[in-house]
Motif scaffolding. Sequence first.
Motif, short mmCIF file in Angstrom:
data_model
loop_
_atom_site.label_atom_id
_atom_site.label_comp_id
_atom_site.label_asym_id
_atom_site.label_seq_id
_atom_site.Cartn_x
_atom_site.Cartn_y
_atom_site.Cartn_z
N VAL A 223 0.83 -1.20 0.00
CA VAL A 223 0.00 0.00 0.00
C VAL A 223 0.86 1.25 0.00
O VAL A 223 0.56 2.25 -0.66
CB VAL A 223 -0.92 0.03 1.25
CG1 VAL A 223 -1.83 1.24 1.21
CG2 VAL A 223 -1.71 -1.25 1.34
N GLU B 142 2.12 2.06 -3.45
CA GLU B 142 1.03 2.59 -4.27
C GLU B 142 0.78 4.06 -4.00
O GLU B 142 0.45 4.82 -4.90
CB GLU B 142 -0.27 1.81 -3.99
CG GLU B 142 -0.22 0.36 -4.43
CD GLU B 142 -1.44 -0.41 -3.92
OE1 GLU B 142 -2.41 0.25 -3.45
OE2 GLU B 142 -1.43 -1.66 -3.98
N ARG B 143 0.95 4.42 -2.74
CA ARG B 143 0.66 5.82 -2.37
C ARG B 143 1.89 6.71 -2.50
O ARG B 143 1.89 7.82 -2.00
CB ARG B 143 0.13 5.87 -0.93
CG ARG B 143 -0.97 4.90 -0.60
CD ARG B 143 -2.27 5.24 -1.30
NE ARG B 143 -3.32 4.29 -0.88
CZ ARG B 143 -4.08 4.46 0.19
NH1 ARG B 143 -3.93 5.51 0.92
NH2 ARG B 143 -5.01 3.56 0.50
N HIS B 144 2.93 6.19 -3.09
CA HIS B 144 4.15 6.98 -3.25
C HIS B 144 4.76 7.34 -1.91
O HIS B 144 5.33 8.42 -1.75
CB HIS B 144 3.86 8.27 -4.05
CG HIS B 144 3.12 8.00 -5.32
ND1 HIS B 144 3.65 7.23 -6.33
CD2 HIS B 144 1.89 8.36 -5.74
CE1 HIS B 144 2.76 7.15 -7.34
NE2 HIS B 144 1.69 7.83 -6.99
N GLU B 145 4.60 6.46 -0.94
CA GLU B 145 5.22 6.69 0.35
C GLU B 145 6.42 5.76 0.49
O GLU B 145 6.43 4.67 -0.07
CB GLU B 145 4.22 6.39 1.49
CG GLU B 145 3.12 7.43 1.62
CD GLU B 145 3.63 8.74 2.16
OE1 GLU B 145 4.62 8.73 2.92
OE2 GLU B 145 3.06 9.81 1.80
N THR C 75 1.48 8.35 10.12
CA THR C 75 1.50 8.31 8.66
C THR C 75 0.57 7.24 8.12
O THR C 75 -0.24 7.50 7.23
CB THR C 75 2.93 8.02 8.15
OG1 THR C 75 3.81 9.03 8.66
CG2 THR C 75 2.98 8.04 6.64
N LEU D 209 -2.97 7.39 5.88
CA LEU D 209 -3.19 6.65 4.64
C LEU D 209 -4.41 5.74 4.73
O LEU D 209 -4.83 5.15 3.74
CB LEU D 209 -1.95 5.80 4.32
CG LEU D 209 -0.69 6.57 3.97
CD1 LEU D 209 0.47 5.61 3.76
CD2 LEU D 209 -0.92 7.39 2.70
#
Lengths: 145, 145
Positions: free
Chosen positions: B3, B6-9, B56, B60
């Motif tokens: 995940v 996917e979230r650019h984290e 964080t 998300l």
Amino acid sequence: VAVLRERHERVTPARRAVLDVLAGTDHHLNADEIVALAEVRAPGVHRATVYRALATLGDLGVLTHTHVAGSAAVYHLSVPVSGVEAAVPVHGHLQCTVCGAVIDVPGTTLMPLVLTLATDLGFQLQPEHAALLGVCGDCQSDARH
Amino acid sequence: VAVLRERHERVTPARRAVLDVLAGTDHHLNADEIVALAEVRAPGVHRATVYRALATLGDLGVLTHTHVAGSAAVYHLSVPVSGVEAAVPVHGHLQCTVCGAVIDVPGTTLMPLVLTLATDLGFQLQPEHAALLGVCGDCQSDARH
DNA sequence: CTGCTTGCAAAGTGTTTGCAGGCCC
DNA sequence: GGGCCTGCAAACACTTTGCAAGCAG
């Protein structure tokens, strides 16, 4: 006020001040606010004393406190005081996780849940004791960016 | 886990450890417990880092935390993780004010209240977010002194 | 007088933050 | 390499507690 005497508890300036403060407002006050207001009626009252008074009065069932997520608990009277009707019967608290606003919700709204939990799990819910979290209408509107 | 990507984290040891810990239990863990367990997988992780990771991941929507009256908040995954089903869909938490026990209550039990609040007040309740306080069956029995 | 209450200060718990350095992408 | 992430320590907010002195009953 007279409740203290009935229960064989001492009536001290500090306790009287706390009761007066709570009886004189229709808001939910946190410990800090109570300390500040009690200071007016009983100069020199100490923070710790107010906490102890609140604990004692809570044990006696005179007042109730509600835990608010991430900040100070709020207190209010739980029994009607001679003449004063600052003590709203039964109600829960909704807290917006976005703006922090605390909204009262009538006890009747929560009754179905109380009954369900009592029946299904034998759990006696105290709907006043903790704030219910969510997002209030205003903040939902703001969310459509 | 994925995940994050996917979230650019960023995927860091600390975050991976926190996710692994939460995925590896069916309990509700508080921050201290997570720190202790994460220490095993990522030696040297700092308390503050775990808190930041939890914040964080919470933003998300990967995990949820529940405020427990008078003690540390507990965390658990809010979305199913690859293969693991530690993430119970939706549920609330009942906390006994006497013995402190935390009981899970299925989301379906809370749905009526959620709908009522949404309809009447436009308030979008997040039933997971705070524990509901009351007295559990066992402690009610003990109370008959 | 007896001992519950208070004031004070200090400790406690749970969580957050400023900063310099480090690692992910 | 740039910038987010981390470790560290210190700060933070709220509440509790040990102790000696004080006041209620």
